[in-house]
Design a protein around this motif. Sequence first.
Motif, PDB file in Angstrom:
ATOM      1  N   ILE A 172      18.447  31.293  30.646  1.00 23.87           N
ATOM      2  CA  ILE A 172      18.718  29.789  30.261  1.00 23.87           C
ATOM      3  C   ILE A 172      18.332  29.037  31.288  1.00 23.87           C
ATOM      4  N   ASP A 173      18.773  29.039  32.415  1.00 25.78           N
ATOM      5  CA  ASP A 173      18.373  27.962  33.609  1.00 25.78           C
ATOM      6  C   ASP A 173      19.153  28.741  34.875  1.00 25.78           C
ATOM      7  N   ASN A 174      18.441  28.742  35.753  1.00 30.95           N
ATOM      8  CA  ASN A 174      19.274  29.293  37.160  1.00 30.95           C
ATOM      9  C   ASN A 174      20.425  28.409  37.323  1.00 30.95           C
ATOM     10  N   ARG A 175      20.781  27.452  36.969  1.00 32.68           N
ATOM     11  CA  ARG A 175      21.836  26.529  37.185  1.00 32.68           C
ATOM     12  C   ARG A 175      22.840  26.822  36.130  1.00 32.68           C
ATOM     13  N   ALA A 176      22.247  27.576  34.940  1.00 27.32           N
ATOM     14  CA  ALA A 176      23.757  27.654  33.992  1.00 27.32           C
ATOM     15  C   ALA A 176      24.649  28.412  34.270  1.00 27.32           C
ATOM     16  N   GLU A 177      25.951  27.966  34.031  1.00 27.63           N
ATOM     17  CA  GLU A 177      27.067  28.543  34.303  1.00 27.63           C
ATOM     18  C   GLU A 177      28.018  28.435  33.017  1.00 27.63           C
ATOM     19  N   ASN A 178      28.997  29.411  33.189  1.00 25.35           N
ATOM     20  CA  ASN A 178      30.241  29.631  32.384  1.00 25.35           C
ATOM     21  C   ASN A 178      31.439  29.081  33.166  1.00 25.35           C
ATOM     22  N   ILE A 179      32.124  28.077  32.405  1.00 21.25           N
ATOM     23  CA  ILE A 179      33.597  27.904  33.360  1.00 21.25           C
ATOM     24  C   ILE A 179      34.798  28.191  32.559  1.00 21.25           C
ATOM     25  N   ASN A 180      34.441  28.044  31.205  1.00 24.35           N
ATOM     26  CA  ASN A 180      35.795  28.517  30.429  1.00 24.35           C
ATOM     27  C   ASN A 180      36.148  29.903  30.089  1.00 24.35           C
ATOM     28  N   GLY A 181      35.124  30.777  30.332  1.00 17.98           N
ATOM     29  CA  GLY A 181      35.474  32.117  29.926  1.00 17.98           C
ATOM     30  C   GLY A 181      35.058  32.519  28.416  1.00 17.98           C
ATOM     31  N   ILE A 182      35.659  33.125  27.731  1.00 15.72           N
ATOM     32  CA  ILE A 182      35.417  33.762  26.498  1.00 15.72           C
ATOM     33  C   ILE A 182      36.351  33.225  25.484  1.00 15.72           C
ATOM     34  N   ASP A 183      36.108  33.039  24.176  1.00 11.09           N
ATOM     35  CA  ASP A 183      36.879  32.953  22.991  1.00 11.09           C
ATOM     36  C   ASP A 183      36.637  34.029  22.095  1.00 11.09           C
ATOM     37  N   ASP A 228      30.914  29.263  26.234  1.00 11.69           N
ATOM     38  CA  ASP A 228      30.015  28.275  26.389  1.00 11.69           C
ATOM     39  C   ASP A 228      29.104  28.487  27.678  1.00 11.69           C
ATOM     40  N   TRP A 229      28.193  27.460  27.826  1.00  8.57           N
ATOM     41  CA  TRP A 229      27.669  27.261  28.966  1.00  8.57           C
ATOM     42  C   TRP A 229      27.096  26.078  29.289  1.00  8.57           C
ATOM     43  N   PHE A 230      26.831  25.808  30.616  1.00 12.05           N
ATOM     44  CA  PHE A 230      26.594  24.441  31.012  1.00 12.05           C
ATOM     45  C   PHE A 230      25.669  24.448  32.097  1.00 12.05           C
ATOM     46  N   VAL A 231      24.819  23.447  31.896  1.00 16.02           N
ATOM     47  CA  VAL A 231      23.673  23.138  33.072  1.00 16.02           C
ATOM     48  C   VAL A 231      23.933  21.607  33.539  1.00 16.02           C
ATOM     49  N   TYR A 232      24.158  21.655  34.836  1.00 14.20           N
ATOM     50  CA  TYR A 232      24.418  20.191  35.403  1.00 14.20           C
ATOM     51  C   TYR A 232      23.055  19.676  36.012  1.00 14.20           C
ATOM     52  N   ARG A 233      22.178  18.748  35.640  1.00 15.22           N
ATOM     53  CA  ARG A 233      20.905  18.368  36.095  1.00 15.22           C
ATOM     54  C   ARG A 233      21.332  17.010  36.962  1.00 15.22           C
ATOM     55  N   GLY A 234      22.259  16.728  37.467  1.00 16.89           N
ATOM     56  CA  GLY A 234      22.441  15.641  38.411  1.00 16.89           C
ATOM     57  C   GLY A 234      22.254  14.694  37.991  1.00 16.89           C
ATOM     58  N   CYS A 235      21.407  13.663  38.687  1.00 20.10           N
ATOM     59  CA  CYS A 235      21.177  12.208  38.173  1.00 20.10           C
ATOM     60  C   CYS A 235      20.100  12.133  37.230  1.00 20.10           C
ATOM     61  N   SER A 236      19.567  13.178  36.749  1.00 15.84           N
ATOM     62  CA  SER A 236      18.560  12.941  35.470  1.00 15.84           C
ATOM     63  C   SER A 236      19.228  12.604  34.081  1.00 15.84           C
ATOM     64  N   ASP A 237      20.695  12.867  34.227  1.00 15.09           N
ATOM     65  CA  ASP A 237      21.408  12.419  33.009  1.00 15.09           C
ATOM     66  C   ASP A 237      20.669  13.351  31.811  1.00 15.09           C
ATOM     67  N   SER A 266      27.404  30.494  22.896  1.00 13.05           N
ATOM     68  CA  SER A 266      26.733  31.513  22.430  1.00 13.05           C
ATOM     69  C   SER A 266      27.595  32.334  21.880  1.00 13.05           C
ATOM     70  N   GLU A 267      27.314  33.046  20.761  1.00 12.35           N
ATOM     71  CA  GLU A 267      28.145  34.360  20.002  1.00 12.35           C
ATOM     72  C   GLU A 267      27.691  35.496  20.466  1.00 12.35           C
ATOM     73  N   GLU A 268      28.555  36.439  20.688  1.00 14.48           N
ATOM     74  CA  GLU A 268      28.030  37.955  21.230  1.00 14.48           C
ATOM     75  C   GLU A 268      29.102  38.786  20.544  1.00 14.48           C
ATOM     76  N   SER A 269      28.856  40.164  20.834  1.00 16.27           N
ATOM     77  CA  SER A 269      29.506  41.065  20.115  1.00 16.27           C
ATOM     78  C   SER A 269      29.444  42.293  21.306  1.00 16.27           C
ATOM     79  N   VAL A 270      30.593  43.039  21.615  1.00 18.82           N
ATOM     80  CA  VAL A 270      30.476  44.115  22.347  1.00 18.82           C
ATOM     81  C   VAL A 270      31.453  45.108  21.976  1.00 18.82           C
ATOM     82  N   MET A 271      30.865  46.666  21.806  1.00 21.72           N
ATOM     83  CA  MET A 271      31.530  47.594  21.604  1.00 21.72           C
ATOM     84  C   MET A 271      32.288  48.147  22.617  1.00 21.72           C
ATOM     85  N   PHE A 272      33.470  48.565  22.297  1.00 18.70           N
ATOM     86  CA  PHE A 272      34.384  49.414  23.171  1.00 18.70           C
ATOM     87  C   PHE A 272      35.122  50.498  22.561  1.00 18.70           C
ATOM     88  N   SER A 273      35.534  51.365  23.399  1.00 15.23           N
ATOM     89  CA  SER A 273      36.260  52.576  22.882  1.00 15.23           C
ATOM     90  C   SER A 273      37.643  52.468  23.433  1.00 15.23           C
TER      91      SER A 273
END
Length: 118
Positions: free
Chosen positions: A42-53, A72-81, A88-95
């Motif tokens: 997405i972007d080198n500065r993209a990050e997730n802070i809130n974990g998963i739902d 969720d993910w967030f990209v902070y772009r500083g002063c550029s506003d 994003s929605e995902e699914s994962v298999m587990f056993s």
Amino acid sequence: MIFTNDGKSFSNGQTVCSALKEFLEKNKDSFERSLIPDLSHIDNRAENINGIDISEVTYQGNGKYQLDYSYDWFVYRGCSDMDEYDESEESVMFSMDEKGNIEFDTSHFEERDTIEEF
């Protein structure tokens, strides 16, 4: 991670899915970061802070389950506003074996790259 079902006996199947969902929600701190892929596509500065739902757990057969979740993910772009935010929605298999040992299959996260986003 070991599913305990609050000390009640259980067997694999659709009937245990709601208890599994509840267990995973209570214990997501121990595994949720492994379910959020590298966000650099997405972007080198993209990050997730809130974990998963967690949305849903469904039984797929033979001791395998599907966990549907979002993050969720967030990209902070500083002063550029021009900050970016999305979900994003995902699914994962587990056993889960008969003793309650849970193992997530995160192999599909390892192969993700920018081309897949286009």
